[in-house]
Design an enzyme around this catalytic site. Structure first.
Site, PDB file in Angstrom:
ATOM      1  N   LYS A 189       0.894  -1.331   0.060  1.00  0.00           N
ATOM      2  CA  LYS A 189       0.021   0.063  -0.053  1.00  0.00           C
ATOM      3  C   LYS A 189       0.837   1.368  -0.104  1.00  0.00           C
ATOM      4  O   LYS A 189       0.571   2.074  -0.748  1.00  0.00           O
ATOM      5  CB  LYS A 189      -1.038   0.001   1.245  1.00  0.00           C
ATOM      6  CG  LYS A 189      -1.877   1.103   1.428  1.00  0.00           C
ATOM      7  CD  LYS A 189      -3.080   0.793   2.336  1.00  0.00           C
ATOM      8  CE  LYS A 189      -2.410   1.430   3.672  1.00  0.00           C
ATOM      9  NZ  LYS A 189      -3.341   1.206   4.920  1.00  0.00           N
ATOM     10  N   GLU A 246      -5.928  14.610  11.622  1.00  0.00           N
ATOM     11  CA  GLU A 246      -6.197  13.373  12.289  1.00  0.00           C
ATOM     12  C   GLU A 246      -7.341  13.628  13.450  1.00  0.00           C
ATOM     13  O   GLU A 246      -7.148  14.348  14.151  1.00  0.00           O
ATOM     14  CB  GLU A 246      -5.033  12.532  12.593  1.00  0.00           C
ATOM     15  CG  GLU A 246      -5.237  11.445  13.375  1.00  0.00           C
ATOM     16  CD  GLU A 246      -6.209  10.387  12.661  1.00  0.00           C
ATOM     17  OE1 GLU A 246      -5.902   9.903  11.554  1.00  0.00           O
ATOM     18  OE2 GLU A 246      -7.058  10.025  13.165  1.00  0.00           O
ATOM     19  N   MET A 274     -12.027  16.110   9.642  1.00  0.00           N
ATOM     20  CA  MET A 274     -11.733  16.805   8.221  1.00  0.00           C
ATOM     21  C   MET A 274     -12.923  17.724   7.796  1.00  0.00           C
ATOM     22  O   MET A 274     -12.703  18.332   6.797  1.00  0.00           O
ATOM     23  CB  MET A 274     -11.243  15.802   7.243  1.00  0.00           C
ATOM     24  CG  MET A 274     -12.130  14.462   6.850  1.00  0.00           C
ATOM     25  SD  MET A 274     -11.562  13.569   5.860  1.00  0.00           S
ATOM     26  CE  MET A 274     -10.755  12.220   6.859  1.00  0.00           C
ATOM     27  N   GLU A 289      -6.900   7.473   3.082  1.00  0.00           N
ATOM     28  CA  GLU A 289      -6.909   5.891   2.958  1.00  0.00           C
ATOM     29  C   GLU A 289      -7.880   5.424   3.814  1.00  0.00           C
ATOM     30  O   GLU A 289      -7.781   5.338   5.084  1.00  0.00           O
ATOM     31  CB  GLU A 289      -5.672   5.369   3.202  1.00  0.00           C
ATOM     32  CG  GLU A 289      -5.664   3.826   2.967  1.00  0.00           C
ATOM     33  CD  GLU A 289      -6.249   3.039   3.748  1.00  0.00           C
ATOM     34  OE1 GLU A 289      -7.415   2.364   3.500  1.00  0.00           O
ATOM     35  OE2 GLU A 289      -5.733   2.631   4.713  1.00  0.00           O
ATOM     36  N   GLU A 298     -15.886   2.890   6.323  1.00  0.00           N
ATOM     37  CA  GLU A 298     -15.155   3.862   7.085  1.00  0.00           C
ATOM     38  C   GLU A 298     -15.444   5.246   6.560  1.00  0.00           C
ATOM     39  O   GLU A 298     -15.059   6.252   6.813  1.00  0.00           O
ATOM     40  CB  GLU A 298     -13.595   3.733   6.738  1.00  0.00           C
ATOM     41  CG  GLU A 298     -12.925   2.598   7.140  1.00  0.00           C
ATOM     42  CD  GLU A 298     -11.385   2.803   7.104  1.00  0.00           C
ATOM     43  OE1 GLU A 298     -10.854   3.867   7.136  1.00  0.00           O
ATOM     44  OE2 GLU A 298     -10.789   1.758   7.258  1.00  0.00           O
TER      45      GLU A 298
HETATM   46  C1  LIG Z   1      -7.844   3.324   7.767  1.00  0.00           C
HETATM   47  S1  LIG Z   1      -7.025   4.575   8.824  1.00  0.00           S
HETATM   48  C2  LIG Z   1      -5.618   4.988   7.973  1.00  0.00           C
HETATM   49  C3  LIG Z   1      -4.441   5.707   8.755  1.00  0.00           C
HETATM   50  C4  LIG Z   1      -3.203   5.989   8.171  1.00  0.00           C
HETATM   51  N1  LIG Z   1      -3.343   6.786   6.958  1.00  0.00           N
HETATM   52  C5  LIG Z   1      -2.626   4.591   7.680  1.00  0.00           C
HETATM   53  O1  LIG Z   1      -2.451   4.365   6.362  1.00  0.00           O
HETATM   54  O2  LIG Z   1      -2.218   3.818   8.624  1.00  0.00           O
HETATM   55  C6  LIG Z   1      -7.953   5.878   8.662  1.00  0.00           C
HETATM   56  C7  LIG Z   1      -7.749   7.150   9.408  1.00  0.00           C
HETATM   57  O3  LIG Z   1      -8.705   8.194   9.254  1.00  0.00           O
HETATM   58  C8  LIG Z   1      -9.002   8.853  10.601  1.00  0.00           C
HETATM   59  N2  LIG Z   1     -10.367   9.625  10.179  1.00  0.00           N
HETATM   60  C9  LIG Z   1     -11.523   8.988  10.038  1.00  0.00           C
HETATM   61  N3  LIG Z   1     -12.457   9.841   9.810  1.00  0.00           N
HETATM   62  C10 LIG Z   1     -12.135  11.143   9.938  1.00  0.00           C
HETATM   63  C11 LIG Z   1     -12.245  12.419  10.140  1.00  0.00           C
HETATM   64  N4  LIG Z   1     -13.553  12.746   9.506  1.00  0.00           N
HETATM   65  N5  LIG Z   1     -11.459  13.336  10.392  1.00  0.00           N
HETATM   66  C12 LIG Z   1     -10.241  13.123  10.573  1.00  0.00           C
HETATM   67  N6  LIG Z   1      -9.645  12.002  10.596  1.00  0.00           N
HETATM   68  C13 LIG Z   1     -10.504  10.710  10.314  1.00  0.00           C
HETATM   69  C14 LIG Z   1      -9.136   7.607  11.666  1.00  0.00           C
HETATM   70  O4  LIG Z   1      -9.221   8.046  12.699  1.00  0.00           O
HETATM   71  C15 LIG Z   1      -7.912   6.890  11.096  1.00  0.00           C
HETATM   72  O5  LIG Z   1      -6.820   7.145  11.656  1.00  0.00           O
END
Ligand SMILES: C[S@@+](CC[C@H](N)C(=O)[O-])C[C@H]1O[C@@H](n2cnc3c(N)ncnc32)[C@H](O)[C@@H]1O
Ligand SMILES: *[C@@H]1O[C@H](CO)[C@@H](O)[C@H](O)[C@H]1NC(C)=O
Length: 308
Positions: A189, A246, A274, A289, A298
């Site tokens: 990835k 985050e 976000m 992601e 998600e």
């Molecule tokens: C699948 S994880 C991926 C994390 C990292 N990019 C990786 O590849 O290991 C998705 C991340 O998005 C964050 N996330 C989900 N919805 C979000 C939002 N609305 N605003 C900010 N962060 C968010 C989650 O807390 C999580 O850390």
């Protein structure tokens, strides 16, 4: 004592209809003996549907494969195969006169070995065939011992094979550090993300756009995509301003730690959601992601729509 396995053959079923669903309520699994052919699969499928997909029902597969296509044989890998039955007629003799399995049967058996099947070498029907029993047995044993070692990915997934899991909900829940650690073991990835960002930044640079380019990693977790983007920028020889957004406060701590430890001077860690973040400027590229493992678990479109 309860038998460890109750075996049923198609003949049993056709002959008397003696089987009742009550048999499935005992502790032992019930195996339906079926040939690995296309019609065998249809019979199995009809039977297990009648049994309402009972978890204790499994199949004992007769490895008679001659005319069955490889695609059709693959279906068995998705079925609860507990045993594989090898009758003498399944074997061929090779040029030195030793019993071996035909190619397709061998390939299927090798894959079934990974699913921890029991192999039953069926009794020969005549005395002459009996001679071959030992060579057949040692052939199968050698086949098993010669299985290639599991790859890193296979070893990792082995204990979870064919196990249903509740999809993660990273928006509703804050993920644990060890969950991020699992993501980060993905060997493909982050390399692909880095490549994609590299191509994007290179093209921007060639178009003569003004630097620094604004890169936003939305849902940065513990920062692997931030790292990938920084590496891409270094390779493309461009300057970037990077925002790592985050919402998980624990992951934010990890991001801040990495910023200090790894000297991420061009990175701003932004704690928060976000969807409601008031960005100081427009991004050249948004990286996220949030696909999840099952459908939209998600809430990626919902989150990214807010961010856009
Ligand atoms: C699948 S994880 C991926 C994390 C990292 N990019 C990786 O590849 O290991 C998705 C991340 O998005 C964050 N996330 C989900 N919805 C979000 C939002 N609305 N605003 C900010 N962060 C968010 C989650 O807390 C999580 O850390
Ligand atoms: C035939 O099988 C035996 C035992 O599996 C093996 O040792 C031998 O090399 C094979 N011979 C040929 C010609 O493939």
């Amino acid at each position: 004592m309860l038998p460890s396995l109750v075996a049923l053959t198609m003949q049993d079923l056709l002959a008397g209809g003696l089987f009742s669903l009550a048999a499935l309520e005992d502790a032992a699994p019930v195996a339906l003996q079926v040939p690995a052919t296309s019609s065998g699969w249809k019979a199995w499928n009809r039977f297990r549907t009648l049994c309402d997909h009972h978890v204790r029902l499994c199949c004992a597969l007769e490895l008679t494969v001659d005319k069955t296509s490889e695609k059709e044989l693959e279906r068995w890998l998705a079925e609860p195969v507990r045993c594989v039955i090898l009758s003498p007629s399944t074997f061929l003799l090779n040029r030195s006169g030793y019993p071996v399995l035909p190619k397709k049967a061998k390939a299927l058996l090798e894959q079934l070995f990974r699913r921890q099947v029991q192999v039953i070498i069926a009794e020969p029907q005549s005395v002459e065939q009996n001679e071959g029993l030992l060579p057949r047995l040692s052939y199968i044993a050698r086949l098993f011992q010669a299985l290639p070692p599991l790859s890193q990915a296979e070893r990792f997934a082995y204990s979870h094979m064919d196990t249903l899991q509740a999809p993660l909900q990273p928006l509703a829940d804050n993920l644990e550090s060890e969950t991020y650690e699992l993501f980060e073991t993905d060997p493909v990835k982050y390399a692909k993300y880095q490549e994609a960002v590299f191509i994007f930044l290179t093209e921007r640079k060639q178009e003569g756009r003004p630097m620094p380019f604004c890169v936003m990693v939305l849902g940065a977790g513990r920062g692997p995509l931030v790292e990938a983007a920084l590496k891409a920028a270094e390779r493309a020889e461009v300057e970037v301003d990077l925002y790592a957004v985050e919402k998980n406060p624990n992951a934010v701590q990890a991001l801040r730690h990495r910023k200090r430890r790894d000297g991420w001077s061009s990175v701003q860690v932004v704690p928060g959601d976000m969807r409601s973040w008031d960005a100081p400027k427009k991004a050249d590229v948004i990286i996220s992601e949030l696909l999840g493992s099952f459908g939209d678990n998600e809430l990626s479109p919902e989150c990214l729509d807010g961010a856009c």
